[in-house]
Design an enzyme around this catalytic site. Sequence first.
Site, short mmCIF file in Angstrom:
data_model
loop_
_atom_site.label_atom_id
_atom_site.label_comp_id
_atom_site.label_asym_id
_atom_site.label_seq_id
_atom_site.Cartn_x
_atom_site.Cartn_y
_atom_site.Cartn_z
N ASP A 1 0.84 -1.19 0.00
CA ASP A 1 0.00 0.00 0.00
C ASP A 1 0.88 1.25 0.00
O ASP A 1 1.84 1.34 0.77
CB ASP A 1 -0.87 -0.02 1.27
CG ASP A 1 -2.06 0.89 1.15
OD1 ASP A 1 -1.87 2.07 0.80
OD2 ASP A 1 -3.18 0.41 1.42
N THR B 1 -7.10 14.01 -13.51
CA THR B 1 -8.38 13.93 -14.19
C THR B 1 -8.84 15.30 -14.66
O THR B 1 -8.57 16.32 -14.01
CB THR B 1 -9.47 13.32 -13.27
OG1 THR B 1 -10.78 13.77 -13.70
CG2 THR B 1 -9.31 13.73 -11.83
N SER C 1 -16.11 16.50 -6.79
CA SER C 1 -16.28 15.45 -5.77
C SER C 1 -15.04 15.42 -4.89
O SER C 1 -13.99 15.99 -5.24
CB SER C 1 -16.46 14.07 -6.41
OG SER C 1 -15.21 13.55 -6.83
N TYR D 1 -13.25 12.85 -4.38
CA TYR D 1 -12.23 12.14 -5.16
C TYR D 1 -11.49 13.11 -6.07
O TYR D 1 -10.25 13.14 -6.10
CB TYR D 1 -12.86 11.02 -5.99
CG TYR D 1 -12.11 10.76 -7.27
CD1 TYR D 1 -10.87 10.12 -7.24
CD2 TYR D 1 -12.60 11.18 -8.51
CE1 TYR D 1 -10.15 9.91 -8.41
CE2 TYR D 1 -11.89 10.97 -9.66
CZ TYR D 1 -10.66 10.33 -9.63
OH TYR D 1 -9.95 10.14 -10.77
N HIS D 2 -12.24 13.90 -6.83
CA HIS D 2 -11.57 14.84 -7.74
C HIS D 2 -10.69 15.80 -6.95
O HIS D 2 -9.61 16.19 -7.40
CB HIS D 2 -12.61 15.61 -8.57
CG HIS D 2 -13.31 14.77 -9.59
ND1 HIS D 2 -14.58 14.28 -9.42
CD2 HIS D 2 -12.91 14.32 -10.81
CE1 HIS D 2 -14.91 13.56 -10.49
NE2 HIS D 2 -13.93 13.57 -11.35
N LYS E 1 -7.24 14.56 -6.28
CA LYS E 1 -6.33 14.73 -7.43
C LYS E 1 -5.84 16.16 -7.53
O LYS E 1 -4.71 16.42 -7.95
CB LYS E 1 -7.04 14.34 -8.73
CG LYS E 1 -7.49 12.89 -8.78
CD LYS E 1 -6.37 11.97 -9.24
CE LYS E 1 -6.89 10.58 -9.60
NZ LYS E 1 -5.86 9.67 -10.09
#
Lengths: 391, 391
Positions: B74, B144, B179, B181-182, B185
């Site tokens: 990990d 992204t 989001s 998640y975004h 990034k």
Amino acid sequence: MRVLILGGDGYLGWPTAMRFSARGHEVTVVDNFSRRRWHKEHGTDSLTPIRSLEERLAAWAEVSGNQIVSHAGDLVDGDFVERIVADGKPDAVIHYGEQPSAPYSMMGREQAVETQHKNVIGTLNLLFAMRDHVPECHLVKLGTMGEYGTPNIDIEEGFIEIEHKGRKDTLPFPKMPGSLYHLSKVHDSHNIHFACRIWGLRSTDLNQGVVYGIETDETAQDERLCTRFDYDELFGTVLNRFCVQAVIGHPLTVYGTGGQTRGFLNIRDTLQCVELAVDNPAEAGEFRVFNQFTEHFSVAELADLVQRSAGEVGIEVEIDHLDNPRVEAEEHYYNPVHTKLLDLGLQPSYLGDELVRSMLKAIEANRDRVIESAIDPRTTWKPGSPAGAPR
Amino acid sequence: MRVLILGGDGYLGWPTAMRFSARGHEVTVVDNFSRRRWHKEHGTDSLTPIRSLEERLAAWAEVSGNQIVSHAGDLVDGDFVERIVADGKPDAVIHYGEQPSAPYSMMGREQAVETQHKNVIGTLNLLFAMRDHVPECHLVKLGTMGEYGTPNIDIEEGFIEIEHKGRKDTLPFPKMPGSLYHLSKVHDSHNIHFACRIWGLRSTDLNQGVVYGIETDETAQDERLCTRFDYDELFGTVLNRFCVQAVIGHPLTVYGTGGQTRGFLNIRDTLQCVELAVDNPAEAGEFRVFNQFTEHFSVAELADLVQRSAGEVGIEVEIDHLDNPRVEAEEHYYNPVHTKLLDLGLQPSYLGDELVRSMLKAIEANRDRVIESAIDPRTTWKPGSPAGAPR
């Protein structure tokens, strides 16, 4: 109002807690005492002999007749944060509860990871707790002017209107911060902005300049109420450090040319700004950014000011230009806007010889507590670079 | 070249590993198999019957004669990352090793924290390992297009020249992602930019559009080499989902009006782009951003395309407009620049009826594996909002 103060045992958190308590608000403080632990680990300490949080709270109750509630715990513990918020139902959260040092974050991987993990995840836990339990609560978050870096254009307060290829939009001001600590605050700002946009939370992000000063109205009431005062290479801010250096006869540690220019403010003005933010909350869904400083100075200007002010009370001070341990522009444009807090009524305490002389006097009283080995910079932005060597 | 691929067991990571191995590079893959675990936890699975990483590597050795080395671990384990980088001394790191789903990150606090913790800290560990062991190595990081959000101006490739109050600077393009998640990034991009600026690392941030497709030259060589293909509400991307829905007779799940416009690219073009980035590395100290997509479409246009293409092979498809589970603009300006990869020689595979028909055919072969309960959206951006109900 019910006011929850995260990091309520710290340099700014503790005086803030007393200020809101003095105004009649119901204050709860949370701290994990990590600053005290970091000092222990590094063999350093606050210049001022601070009491334990328990003693502080007892002294404050005695002096003011007001109770401040406290909880010990870590913001990365999401269940803890949720419990505190759900039980306390705060109207405002003032969030100082983060690792606050740029050099600490640059010491190595472990400290960098600790900084970003604690700061980003702690704030994320808080946002979820607010969303689920007090969606109307106002988050007043301490950010930093260092999030912006030193772009070649005027820095606006959080957002900038951009005209590009014939179209226009107002977007977050682009960020180029100078350390992994400052980056953690950039990440926080993006996360909080999102929580306001998507969940309708309300928040004020205070992009604060460098704070100086040792005393507030409340800390002055009893010596047991004094706040911490750091002067070591990791946690001390530049003017506080220079004043301690002047008192003990250590040459002032200017990094490089000293042309680095930053916004500054007195600790008394920090309290004023935070009060103004809390008293004039953001709207639901609004993410509001205030640039929180009153003046800007270059590091060399501050060194000159300390040298001159110390000279006035008979202390001769040398100025050393050291190899810069940081990677930063030493000459750059700097003209950040900072009108929003003035518009709300901020009355700045400007920096001058008198304030520096009063700091020198307060430091003199604790002169025997200074740990001189903690002063020279040792942490470098690039591993293996020289630091602390006079040029 | 020695190429280290993080997330080498994934949808894009596995085909990328084979591609670089086929080109004669020494490839090492790292994965913690979290995608397989998340699917188990949610009772979902890849449409394609993927083999274990061990079986894949054995099959690849048999088919190609090339060995790919693998390590399970990990990226939040900093010592593990350091060991892999120090021992493997990669010339290029291709970093897909992150939690890649926007809805997963919006499920709740635990998933949000997991996403930002794993993604941000994993990448930070990598940056330190590179700094200390392979400072010349080129980091190719998968970002992204969603980092930008949908501003009302043209999106540039990472940086924008801003003229403001009579002065000019080129600064990071402002980000308004949709989001948590975004956001992870976005945080990564800021951290990597810093590592390039301060430590002189070199990196290419590939701001990738939405990927579709099921096959690459290498996966097609043997059924044991197929890559995963997700169509569930969490990990499936929109066109892949629509194609599965068409095959099983499920109405296409358009969220809201379907006016949401995004950049798209074929999985074959992902491999091309990553190869172009690796073959043309960034300079030392350079943080380079490529907008990695070939065309943009609205969700409604994709639904129409799938309906039409399916109709051509005798499948009748309905289109449903569902209450949008996300918080996003359904009508907006969208015109991102994407010339840098074309300048390096990218030959796009454009999307059309033929490609969709070939996807439908491939899906048809695994039709009995589709778990229909995994298709309707259940994760909402605002807790308690309706989702999945036809309007």
